[in-house]
Scaffold this motif. Structure first.
Motif, PDB file in Angstrom:
ATOM      1  N   LEU A  99       0.824  -1.204   0.000  1.00 56.02           N
ATOM      2  CA  LEU A  99       0.000   0.000   0.000  1.00 56.02           C
ATOM      3  C   LEU A  99       0.865   1.264   0.000  1.00 56.02           C
ATOM      4  CD1 LEU A  99      -2.889  -0.921   2.475  1.00 56.02           C
ATOM      5  CD2 LEU A  99      -3.096  -0.451   0.024  1.00 56.02           C
ATOM      6  N   LYS A 100       1.958   1.232   0.755  1.00 57.23           N
ATOM      7  CA  LYS A 100       2.866   2.384   0.757  1.00 57.23           C
ATOM      8  C   LYS A 100       3.496   2.572  -0.614  1.00 57.23           C
ATOM      9  CE  LYS A 100       5.261   1.022   4.328  1.00 57.23           C
ATOM     10  NZ  LYS A 100       6.288   1.016   5.408  1.00 57.23           N
ATOM     11  N   GLN A 101       3.848   1.459  -1.272  1.00 55.71           N
ATOM     12  CA  GLN A 101       4.406   1.562  -2.616  1.00 55.71           C
ATOM     13  C   GLN A 101       3.379   2.115  -3.599  1.00 55.71           C
ATOM     14  OE1 GLN A 101       5.420  -2.148  -4.427  1.00 55.71           O
ATOM     15  NE2 GLN A 101       6.581  -1.218  -6.098  1.00 55.71           N
ATOM     16  N   LEU A 102       2.126   1.666  -3.469  1.00 59.03           N
ATOM     17  CA  LEU A 102       1.068   2.180  -4.326  1.00 59.03           C
ATOM     18  C   LEU A 102       0.893   3.691  -4.148  1.00 59.03           C
ATOM     19  CD1 LEU A 102      -1.765  -0.515  -4.136  1.00 59.03           C
ATOM     20  CD2 LEU A 102      -0.511   0.188  -6.168  1.00 59.03           C
ATOM     21  N   TRP A 103       0.925   4.120  -2.892  1.00 58.73           N
ATOM     22  CA  TRP A 103       0.751   5.549  -2.620  1.00 58.73           C
ATOM     23  C   TRP A 103       1.883   6.365  -3.234  1.00 58.73           C
ATOM     24  CZ3 TRP A 103      -2.589   9.091  -1.548  1.00 58.73           C
ATOM     25  CH2 TRP A 103      -2.167  10.325  -1.081  1.00 58.73           C
ATOM     26  N   VAL A 104       3.106   5.837  -3.127  1.00 63.29           N
ATOM     27  CA  VAL A 104       4.254   6.546  -3.707  1.00 63.29           C
ATOM     28  C   VAL A 104       4.103   6.665  -5.222  1.00 63.29           C
ATOM     29  CG1 VAL A 104       6.739   6.391  -4.142  1.00 63.29           C
ATOM     30  CG2 VAL A 104       5.842   5.920  -1.859  1.00 63.29           C
ATOM     31  N   LEU A 105       3.689   5.578  -5.870  1.00 64.30           N
ATOM     32  CA  LEU A 105       3.529   5.603  -7.327  1.00 64.30           C
ATOM     33  C   LEU A 105       2.383   6.517  -7.742  1.00 64.30           C
ATOM     34  CD1 LEU A 105       4.063   1.813  -8.152  1.00 64.30           C
ATOM     35  CD2 LEU A 105       5.670   3.698  -8.471  1.00 64.30           C
ATOM     36  N   TRP A 107       1.307   9.159  -6.004  1.00 62.69           N
ATOM     37  CA  TRP A 107       1.730  10.530  -5.741  1.00 62.69           C
ATOM     38  C   TRP A 107       2.688  11.026  -6.820  1.00 62.69           C
ATOM     39  CZ3 TRP A 107      -0.070  14.154  -2.605  1.00 62.69           C
ATOM     40  CH2 TRP A 107       0.703  15.296  -2.375  1.00 62.69           C
ATOM     41  N   ALA A 108       3.545  10.114  -7.306  1.00 63.57           N
ATOM     42  CA  ALA A 108       4.495  10.473  -8.359  1.00 63.57           C
ATOM     43  C   ALA A 108       3.870  10.415  -9.743  1.00 63.57           C
ATOM     44  CB  ALA A 108       5.718   9.551  -8.306  1.00 63.57           C
ATOM     45  N   ARG A 109       2.642   9.933  -9.829  1.00 61.77           N
ATOM     46  CA  ARG A 109       1.931   9.790 -11.104  1.00 61.77           C
ATOM     47  C   ARG A 109       2.713   8.928 -12.098  1.00 61.77           C
ATOM     48  NH1 ARG A 109      -0.416  15.948 -12.193  1.00 61.77           N
ATOM     49  NH2 ARG A 109      -1.547  16.120 -10.198  1.00 61.77           N
ATOM     50  N   ASP A 110       3.347   7.901 -11.538  1.00 63.33           N
ATOM     51  CA  ASP A 110       4.114   6.971 -12.368  1.00 63.33           C
ATOM     52  C   ASP A 110       3.163   5.842 -12.792  1.00 63.33           C
ATOM     53  OD1 ASP A 110       5.941   5.406 -13.647  1.00 63.33           O
ATOM     54  OD2 ASP A 110       7.425   5.419 -12.027  1.00 63.33           O
ATOM     55  N   TRP A 111       2.323   6.143 -13.789  1.00 63.29           N
ATOM     56  CA  TRP A 111       1.257   5.210 -14.155  1.00 63.29           C
ATOM     57  C   TRP A 111       1.804   3.922 -14.758  1.00 63.29           C
ATOM     58  CZ3 TRP A 111      -1.966   7.459 -11.375  1.00 63.29           C
ATOM     59  CH2 TRP A 111      -2.194   8.836 -11.414  1.00 63.29           C
ATOM     60  N   SER A 112       2.868   3.991 -15.520  1.00 59.62           N
ATOM     61  CA  SER A 112       3.418   2.778 -16.122  1.00 59.62           C
ATOM     62  C   SER A 112       3.960   1.825 -15.066  1.00 59.62           C
ATOM     63  CB  SER A 112       4.520   3.146 -17.125  1.00 59.62           C
ATOM     64  OG  SER A 112       5.582   3.836 -16.482  1.00 59.62           O
ATOM     65  N   ALA A 113       4.689   2.354 -14.086  1.00 62.77           N
ATOM     66  CA  ALA A 113       5.204   1.505 -13.006  1.00 62.77           C
ATOM     67  C   ALA A 113       4.063   0.942 -12.170  1.00 62.77           C
ATOM     68  CB  ALA A 113       6.166   2.300 -12.127  1.00 62.77           C
ATOM     69  N   LEU A 114       3.033   1.745 -11.943  1.00 59.70           N
ATOM     70  CA  LEU A 114       1.871   1.279 -11.184  1.00 59.70           C
ATOM     71  C   LEU A 114       1.181   0.126 -11.902  1.00 59.70           C
ATOM     72  CD1 LEU A 114      -0.068   1.720  -8.781  1.00 59.70           C
ATOM     73  CD2 LEU A 114      -1.331   3.321 -10.225  1.00 59.70           C
ATOM     74  N   TRP A 115       1.045   0.249 -13.218  1.00 63.87           N
ATOM     75  CA  TRP A 115       0.390  -0.794 -14.002  1.00 63.87           C
ATOM     76  C   TRP A 115       1.220  -2.072 -14.027  1.00 63.87           C
ATOM     77  CZ3 TRP A 115      -4.130  -2.152 -15.760  1.00 63.87           C
ATOM     78  CH2 TRP A 115      -4.227  -3.085 -16.789  1.00 63.87           C
ATOM     79  N   GLU A 116       2.513  -1.953 -14.155  1.00 65.69           N
ATOM     80  CA  GLU A 116       3.376  -3.123 -14.233  1.00 65.69           C
ATOM     81  C   GLU A 116       3.477  -3.845 -12.902  1.00 65.69           C
ATOM     82  OE1 GLU A 116       4.694  -4.589 -16.790  1.00 65.69           O
ATOM     83  OE2 GLU A 116       3.829  -3.116 -18.166  1.00 65.69           O
ATOM     84  N   SER A 117       3.494  -3.110 -11.803  1.00 58.36           N
ATOM     85  CA  SER A 117       3.708  -3.736 -10.498  1.00 58.36           C
ATOM     86  C   SER A 117       2.435  -4.299  -9.889  1.00 58.36           C
ATOM     87  CB  SER A 117       4.342  -2.734  -9.524  1.00 58.36           C
ATOM     88  OG  SER A 117       3.470  -1.630  -9.319  1.00 58.36           O
ATOM     89  N   GLN A 118       1.320  -3.635 -10.096  1.00 60.37           N
ATOM     90  CA  GLN A 118       0.069  -4.060  -9.458  1.00 60.37           C
ATOM     91  C   GLN A 118      -1.063  -4.022 -10.472  1.00 60.37           C
ATOM     92  OE1 GLN A 118      -0.001  -5.365  -6.585  1.00 60.37           O
ATOM     93  NE2 GLN A 118       1.967  -4.715  -5.730  1.00 60.37           N
ATOM     94  N   ARG A 119      -0.884  -4.706 -11.578  1.00 56.46           N
ATOM     95  CA  ARG A 119      -1.882  -4.668 -12.651  1.00 56.46           C
ATOM     96  C   ARG A 119      -3.228  -5.205 -12.184  1.00 56.46           C
ATOM     97  NH1 ARG A 119       0.151  -7.249 -18.091  1.00 56.46           N
ATOM     98  NH2 ARG A 119       1.676  -5.621 -17.652  1.00 56.46           N
TER      99      ARG A 119
END
Length: 265
Positions: A99-105, A107-119
């Motif tokens: 959840l902390k990693q999700l929040w960081v992604l 907040w950073a608006r790193d949509w590609s990393a968010l999609w790849e890590s927690q699709r």
């Protein structure tokens, strides 16, 4: 006209598709199995392998659909039959870190990393948000409108947390290889059958009737008929040498048993 999921037509289609997949799409072999086995065996053999690994997802699905009774039943069954890879404490710690990693992604608006890590989490939480918004839009104005909006805002992180916990503890398989293997595995155990003339390899005994064994070879899924009086020994074996962990709660005295591996087909 709507067709109920448990009506005869969908059940017949599911059973027929299952037979075709198991027999490598050979209609002759599929008809031979259908004539020797029953519809109930086919359907139960289809559901049982899918039940333990996917019950945790079913629990979240029932919760999103606000079906408390089915969610409670599914959650109870999950605890006692679904294989758990870590305990509850480790699952909660892993969920918090994710959840902390999700929040960081986010907040950073790193949509590609968010999609790849927690699709999977993104997809399920998105579906929950869409369903919640539809439910919200259909509400009336006033306090009910505000109250439902609050519920929608709370549902998305709850669903995301639930999916992260399920992934940490149960590691629900969604890969194509696993689903293909389950779909192709017959509903009877693999066996080494020995006759008076020797072993006939790794087979599945699909039925026994009128003095004949109807067996399907594991290698090419061909159907053979063996006279019952020629069979001298049968030994259950495991085609895939894998051992799944035990559930979170097991009955007292329960012991895990693994069949010996099969010989080459």
């Amino acid at each position: 006209m709507r067709i109920a999921l448990l009506s005869p037509i969908p059940i017949l289609l599911i059973a027929s598709a299952r037979l075709l997949v198991v027999t490598n799409y050979d209609t002759t072999s599929a008809v031979a199995l259908a004539s020797g086995g029953g519809l109930v065996e086919t359907l139960i053999g289809t559901v049982i392998p899918l039940l333990p690994p996917y019950l945790p997802v079913a629990t979240i699905f029932f919760l999103v659909n606000r079906n408390g009774q089915l969610a409670a039943i599914s959650a109870a069954l999950t605890i006692i039959i679904s294989p758990a890879y870590v305990d509850i404490g480790a699952g909660l710690r892993s969920t918090w870190d994710d959840l902390k990693q999700l929040w960081v992604l986010l907040w950073a608006r790193d949509w590609s990393a968010l999609w790849e890590s927690q699709r999977l989490v993104v997809v399920v939480a998105g579906i929950a948000a869409i369903l919640g918004l539809i439910w919200w839009v259909r509400s009336l104005t006033g306090w009910q409108f505000v109250r439902r909006l609050t519920v929608v805002i709370a549902v998305v992180p709850i669903v995301a947390s639930g999916m992260l916990f399920v992934d940490a503890v149960y590691r629900v398989p969604f890969d194509v290889n696993y689903l293909s293997r389950v779909a192709r595995t017959p509903w009877t155990p693999a066996e080494i059958v020995t006759t008076r003339t020797g072993q006939i390899g790794v087979v599945y005994v699909m039925s026994i009737s009128n003095g004949w064994f109807v067996v399907m070879r594991n290698f090419d899924r061909s159907i053979e008929y063996v006279k019952a009086d020629q069979v001298t020994a049968r030994r259950v074996c495991a085609v895939y040498d894998e051992t799944e962990p035990l559930p979170l709660i097991i009955p007292r005295g329960a012991r895990q048993h693994t069949a010996p591996p099969c010989l080459p087909s």
